[in-house]
Design a protein around this motif. Sequence first.
Motif, short mmCIF file in Angstrom:
data_model
loop_
_atom_site.label_atom_id
_atom_site.label_comp_id
_atom_site.label_asym_id
_atom_site.label_seq_id
_atom_site.Cartn_x
_atom_site.Cartn_y
_atom_site.Cartn_z
N LYS A 52 -28.53 122.89 51.15
CA LYS A 52 -29.92 122.48 51.24
C LYS A 52 -30.72 123.50 52.04
CE LYS A 52 -32.84 118.65 52.89
NZ LYS A 52 -32.86 117.33 53.55
N GLY A 53 -31.88 123.91 51.51
CA GLY A 53 -32.74 124.86 52.18
C GLY A 53 -32.44 126.31 51.86
N ASP A 54 -31.34 126.59 51.14
CA ASP A 54 -31.04 127.97 50.75
C ASP A 54 -32.09 128.46 49.75
OD1 ASP A 54 -28.82 127.88 52.32
OD2 ASP A 54 -27.35 128.03 50.69
N ARG A 55 -32.32 129.76 49.75
CA ARG A 55 -33.29 130.37 48.83
C ARG A 55 -32.59 130.81 47.54
NH1 ARG A 55 -34.04 132.44 53.81
NH2 ARG A 55 -32.98 134.38 53.24
N THR A 78 -32.22 123.11 47.26
CA THR A 78 -32.56 124.50 47.54
C THR A 78 -34.05 124.75 47.35
OG1 THR A 78 -32.15 125.16 45.25
CG2 THR A 78 -30.29 125.27 46.79
N ILE A 79 -34.51 125.92 47.76
CA ILE A 79 -35.88 126.37 47.52
C ILE A 79 -35.83 127.42 46.42
CG2 ILE A 79 -37.91 127.48 48.52
CD1 ILE A 79 -36.99 126.47 51.26
N SER A 177 -40.57 118.14 51.00
CA SER A 177 -39.76 119.34 51.18
C SER A 177 -40.26 120.45 50.26
CB SER A 177 -38.29 119.05 50.85
OG SER A 177 -37.74 118.10 51.73
N HIS A 197 -44.31 121.72 47.28
CA HIS A 197 -43.28 120.74 47.62
C HIS A 197 -43.09 119.79 46.44
CE1 HIS A 197 -46.96 118.63 48.50
NE2 HIS A 197 -47.15 119.25 49.65
#
Length: 509
Positions: A52-55, A78-79, A177, A197
């Motif tokens: 979670k949050g990885d590019r 992820t982003i 998010s 988001h």
Amino acid sequence: MAHYTNYFVEALRNRVASDIILYEGSKSITAGYLLNSAYSLASALHDSGVNKGDRVVMAVKPGIEFLQVMYANMMVGTIISIIDPEMGRENYLQKLKQFAPDHAFVDSKLILLNEHPLLKFAVLRLNKTVPSFPRIQNCQLFTTGSWLPLFQKHRKVARLIKRQAPTLNFTPIEENSDFLITYTSGTLSEPKGVVHHYSGLSNSIKHLTKLLLDNKDEVLATHLPHYALLGINAGIKVYLWENGMDPASKVRFILERNITTLFGPPSDFVPIINYLNRKAAEFPDCVRNIYLGSAPIYNSFLSRLVPLSNTLKITCMYGMTESLLVTIQDGREKLAYTTQGDLVGKPFTNVALSIADDGEICIHSDQIYSHYWQMEKTQNLHFTGDIGKIDDLGRLILLGRKKDMIIRGNFNIYPGLYEPTIHQIDGVKEAVMVGIYNDEKADEEIVLVIDGEEKLTAQNVMKQLTAGKYSIDKEALPDKIILRPIPHSGRQAKIDRKQLVEQLTAENR
């Protein structure tokens, strides 16, 4: 299977598992299989260190695998940034460098061409540009599409999907998010990534879905992946077609599959309109709705589309990268509007419009972007760069653009990004890019005006812009290159773009 708060995943879960939701060539996928395969892929990604949050950067062809990758990344949290590989090499590398992805999902053909220079050279002899994906350090690579002999260490998405998914509980994804980054050209050389988001994007899809609620038997054709997401959430069938198909093939495609709904910018439909006019034919009766957006919709275009059908409903939408849907307007009413300005209609639900003192249009919306990448969170008010007014009926009327932005097809093009590169070409003294509207194409043409040395030719300049050291975005390549003196004005003798546009427009009449 775990329960998710994410709107897109929940909408997919609520579809009947046996419903076919997407057709891609001879292949199709059901809601149930898409959900299960995305879950299997998400589990495999989690095991591979995707968190979670990885590019994540995506360079995947629109289709079934694209949806599987997209939903799997939604589940992990992820982003995602979708950066078009078909652009000038320097610009593409700059965006990748700024985004600094932890993981990349890439069509294997893009990797192969980067790894085999001789093959790339051979392909270049057949095509003006060849997109490829560069090797990125400390970035985990996942490939889609055909199996190809690649040197880089990579994991094939299709193989990961075939794994038996364990029972994992992913962390629920909050609706506020950050999720998707879309790069605009920006007015400066520094890339500008618009961060959305989940909430903003889901609200845009909900607005579009409401347009289709009364027509559950709709069948949508598109070449854009976000409209596939719309189909899933609206409960309608979606066919993917190649946008490069000739107009005769597109008309056959529409008739054979009983397509009822089309989305796209006006330029997508100009070849079909021209074809139907040559054949003295009307628009296929099965098409009930055309939704136009992503670019200005001029009356000169509507005047060619409207006579092709008495029953076709034409809906025009005004929006931008920072707030996808702003206003909506019936196309036939728009065509009948003869007062000064461009009528773009009333705002969507939960969109509030205001006009600044200098005439700039400001937007407050439930779809508003989160912020620009690597910049602080934005306020809820967005200054659009467009000049306009609101009439007594609450309709927005565009009066012009505050910026020098050129809009061609589905793309926003900022001259300030490309002119410095063009100035570096040997023999160029000064260069200006301007947009000139072409009635026949129902779109803006990019005209590149160069004041240069005698040895310089338009052909040589175009060759250097297409490939090599001075290549620029494919979508920004000029339609015309004119060699001539450039007008200047004012105490500081600045380039007079307005005068140049007036001169070119007068010469084209």
